[in-house]
Design an enzyme around this catalytic site. Structure first.
Site, short mmCIF file in Angstrom:
data_model
loop_
_atom_site.label_atom_id
_atom_site.label_comp_id
_atom_site.label_asym_id
_atom_site.label_seq_id
_atom_site.Cartn_x
_atom_site.Cartn_y
_atom_site.Cartn_z
N LYS A 22 -9.83 23.54 -5.23
CA LYS A 22 -9.64 22.76 -7.24
C LYS A 22 -10.94 21.56 -7.27
O LYS A 22 -11.57 21.61 -7.72
CB LYS A 22 -8.77 22.54 -7.74
N ASN A 23 -10.28 21.10 -6.29
CA ASN A 23 -11.32 19.47 -6.49
C ASN A 23 -12.49 19.85 -5.73
O ASN A 23 -13.25 18.50 -5.59
CB ASN A 23 -10.03 18.51 -5.51
N ARG A 92 -10.30 15.68 -15.82
CA ARG A 92 -11.09 14.12 -15.11
C ARG A 92 -12.60 14.41 -14.94
O ARG A 92 -13.19 13.55 -14.60
CB ARG A 92 -9.92 13.43 -14.37
N CYS A 116 -5.27 14.49 -15.95
CA CYS A 116 -3.72 14.31 -15.73
C CYS A 116 -3.32 12.32 -16.02
O CYS A 116 -3.88 12.01 -15.49
CB CYS A 116 -2.93 14.90 -14.53
N ARG A 121 -6.20 5.38 -14.45
CA ARG A 121 -7.95 5.76 -13.97
C ARG A 121 -9.26 5.16 -14.28
O ARG A 121 -9.55 5.97 -14.38
CB ARG A 121 -7.23 7.50 -13.92
N PRO A 122 -9.64 3.61 -13.54
CA PRO A 122 -10.48 3.85 -14.18
C PRO A 122 -11.32 4.07 -13.35
O PRO A 122 -11.83 4.54 -12.02
CB PRO A 122 -10.74 2.42 -13.52
N ASP A 304 -1.19 14.13 -3.91
CA ASP A 304 -0.91 15.24 -5.21
C ASP A 304 0.19 16.16 -4.47
O ASP A 304 0.13 17.10 -5.10
CB ASP A 304 -1.71 16.07 -4.81
N ARG A 396 -4.07 24.52 -15.03
CA ARG A 396 -5.00 23.82 -14.50
C ARG A 396 -5.72 24.33 -12.47
O ARG A 396 -6.57 24.01 -12.54
CB ARG A 396 -5.48 22.61 -15.04
N1 EPU Z 1 -9.97 4.05 -8.62
C1 EPU Z 1 -10.30 3.02 -9.49
N2 EPU Z 1 -11.61 2.86 -9.61
C2 EPU Z 1 -12.62 4.00 -9.64
C3 EPU Z 1 -12.21 5.05 -9.03
C4 EPU Z 1 -11.04 5.06 -8.39
O1 EPU Z 1 -9.34 2.10 -9.52
O2 EPU Z 1 -13.67 3.27 -9.76
C5 EPU Z 1 -9.05 4.03 -8.24
C6 EPU Z 1 -7.60 4.77 -8.67
O3 EPU Z 1 -6.76 4.53 -10.30
C7 EPU Z 1 -6.63 5.30 -8.29
C8 EPU Z 1 -7.40 5.31 -6.19
O4 EPU Z 1 -8.49 4.47 -6.85
O5 EPU Z 1 -5.87 4.52 -7.95
C9 EPU Z 1 -7.94 7.10 -5.88
O6 EPU Z 1 -8.86 7.43 -7.05
P1 EPU Z 1 -9.61 8.64 -7.02
O7 EPU Z 1 -11.25 8.06 -7.43
O8 EPU Z 1 -9.94 8.48 -5.28
O9 EPU Z 1 -9.40 9.22 -7.09
P2 EPU Z 1 -9.78 10.71 -8.09
O10 EPU Z 1 -11.15 10.86 -7.92
O11 EPU Z 1 -10.05 10.59 -9.95
C10 EPU Z 1 -8.91 12.74 -7.33
C11 EPU Z 1 -8.42 14.12 -7.53
C12 EPU Z 1 -6.81 13.92 -7.47
C13 EPU Z 1 -6.22 13.01 -6.39
C14 EPU Z 1 -7.39 11.57 -5.83
C15 EPU Z 1 -6.88 10.84 -4.88
C16 EPU Z 1 -10.47 15.15 -8.13
C17 EPU Z 1 -10.71 15.54 -9.83
N3 EPU Z 1 -8.64 14.40 -8.64
O12 EPU Z 1 -9.22 12.30 -8.13
O13 EPU Z 1 -6.60 15.04 -8.05
O14 EPU Z 1 -5.05 12.70 -6.75
O15 EPU Z 1 -8.90 12.41 -5.79
O16 EPU Z 1 -6.96 11.99 -3.48
O17 EPU Z 1 -10.79 16.18 -7.53
C18 EPU Z 1 -4.97 16.74 -8.27
O18 EPU Z 1 -5.33 17.15 -8.12
O19 EPU Z 1 -3.89 17.05 -9.20
C19 EPU Z 1 -5.40 15.61 -8.75
C20 EPU Z 1 -5.07 14.72 -9.86
#
Ligand code: EPU
Length: 428
Positions: A22-23, A92, A116, A121-122, A304, A396
């Site tokens: 998925k991701n 997201r 989610c 989640r900035p 996850d 999802r």
């Molecule tokens: N963060 C910031 N600023 C940013 C981006 C991230 O502070 O600009 C922080 C987040 O708040 C978090 C950390 O950095 O504390 C890591 O966030 P990341 O950006 O890596 O997460 P993401 O890309 O939004 C993806 C997966 C998530 C998974 C996370 C961590 C996707 C669509 N989502 O999210 O998957 O938990 O990486 O591995 O790829 C899920 O599949 O259930 C899911 C939530």
């Protein structure tokens, strides 16, 4: 609206085939925007996040055809249509439309992403990257406006290791002028998968999968075929379920290396996990020993899988501490597990799980995707019937969950909510 019912306690055996990741999928689909001829992605999972992204591609003028799990996108007639509202808010990963549309059209308007609710989640690191490449980024009435005269390669240090920011900056940089260097980049397998697709399209990317990624901008990207990697989180979820209830379960279509941290922890608990090429054989254990886990960026223990792992820990002897360093508030599943008789205390970003306890079937609600997976795992372990609502979260991210578990011998089915239940659900 439906609910999921599980009559727990059954021993599971047999084979389960893992779907495409998925991701990865949620980034590969927007990445097709950057090409000038048709791109085919093979092996996409049939989940609701993917349907939404396909619709978004159509909304901006893409021609999309689906053949089973293969998707072909002809991006030639796409335009930089603003996507401030509607479907874009549902997940997201719609933030990848920012990087991809900026990369192709030098402008984009994208509603702030949903997905989610795991606490704050900035997307500041995404924006920092776009600005470094020369874009002007403003936030107007809940939508992000991105504009650039031209995009120029830059050196970008990520203050937080972020999967989304790393991929989004790659998407925006592949057609920029000159070289972009992303430092402190995330190393997740999904990043390598996206870089592999972009490279097949003609991009010049080195170092994906390490913490320094170098991108030499190119003028055009063209169509190609790409096979998606297997979903390590779906595979991990079934591995955890098999550890609790499996006699012998074969998890097919996995990359065992992607699950090293989980496998190591399961072995510490007394579970037998054998890795063979693209398969795992899991032999569950009824006398598990507790372990502590701390979620970290890849290759550490994935956030996850923290939630389903918590359900497994309820069956282990001793107290296991689950600490989430990525999403400190990702503990909404705990209240629901308590309804099922789990003994869990949350303090700060840690949950203390004491076991073993006899889980009992109850009416519970999935608040997010992996909380849903945790409740399914708990329902399979519990005695009696568990009823889970909030299935839109589970749908999802898990393709054919009910059928895959039935194949393993679970007694699991879906039913329409009664009017009264639907009303209670709306008000809860
Ligand atoms: N963060 C910031 N600023 C940013 C981006 C991230 O502070 O600009 C922080 C987040 O708040 C978090 C950390 O950095 O504390 C890591 O966030 P990341 O950006 O890596 O997460 P993401 O890309 O939004 C993806 C997966 C998530 C998974 C996370 C961590 C996707 C669509 N989502 O999210 O998957 O938990 O990486 O591995 O790829 C899920 O599949 O259930 C899911 C939530």
């Amino acid at each position: 609206m439906e609910k999921l019912l599980i009559e727990g306690g059954r021993t599971l055996r047999g084979k389960v085939r893992i779907s495409g990741a998925k991701n990865s999928a949620v980034a590969l689909i927007p990445a097709t925007i950057l090409a000038d001829s048709p791109v085919t992605i093979e092996g996409l999972p049939n989940i609701s996040d993917i349907s939404i992204l396909k619709n978004l591609l159509v909304e901006i003028g893409g021609k999309v055809t689906q053949d089973g799990s293969d998707l072909t996108v002809d991006p030639a007639s796409m335009i930089s249509m603003p996507l401030p509202n509607g479907k874009v808010k549902k997940l997201r990963a719609s933030y990848y439309f920012m990087g991809a549309m900026l990369g192709r059209f030098k402008k984009a308007v994208i509603g702030l992403p949903g997905g989610c609710n795991l606490g704050p989640r900035p997307i500041d690191q995404h924006i920092k990257g776009f600005e470094a490449l020369g874009a002007q980024v403003t936030n107007e009435q809940g939508a992000v406006y991105l504009r650039a005269e031209k995009l120029t390669g830059a050196r970008i240090y990520l203050d937080v290791v972020s999967v989304g920011a790393t991929i989004n900056i790659m998407l925006a940089a592949v057609k920029a002028e000159g070289t972009t260097i992303i430092e402190n980049a995330a190393k997740e397998p999904e990043i390598i998968d996206v870089a592999t697709l972009l490279t097949s399209m003609g991009a010049k990317i080195k170092g994906a999968g390490t913490d320094v990624i170098r991108i030499q901008g190119v003028e055009r990207l063209s169509g190609c075929r790409h096979t998606i990697i297997p979903d390590r989180i779906e595979a991990g979820t079934y591995t955890i379920i098999a550890a609790a209830k499996g006699e012998e379960v074969l998890i097919d279509n996995v990359i065992p290396l992607h699950l090293e941290s989980l496998i190591a922890k399961l072995r510490e608990m007394g579970v037998v996990v054998e890795a063979k090429d693209d398969q795992l054989i899991v032999r569950g254990n009824r006398e598990l020993t507790s372990v502590d886990i701390k979620t970290l960026v890849y290759p550490g223990f994935p956030t996850d899988l923290q939630q389903p792992f918590t359900s497994l820990l309820t069956q282990a002897e001793g107290t296991g501490i689950v600490t989430d360093t990525i999403y400190q508030a990702r503990f909404k599943h705990v209240d629901e597990l308590r309804r099922m008789n789990a003994n869990i205390k949350v303090e700060g970003s840690s949950a203390f799980v004491s076991g073993p306890v006899k889980l009992e079937g109850a009416k519970v609600k999935a608040s997010d995707l992996r909380a849903g997976a945790a409740l399914v795992a708990a329902g399979l372990i519990a005695e009696g019937v568990t009823e889970i609502i909030g299935l839109e979260h589970i749908d999802r991210g898990y393709e054919d969950l009910t059928d895959k578990l039935k194949e393993l011998g679970a007694n699991i089915w879906r039913e329409e909510l009664t009017e009264e239940e639907a009303e209670q659900f709306q008000n809860s």
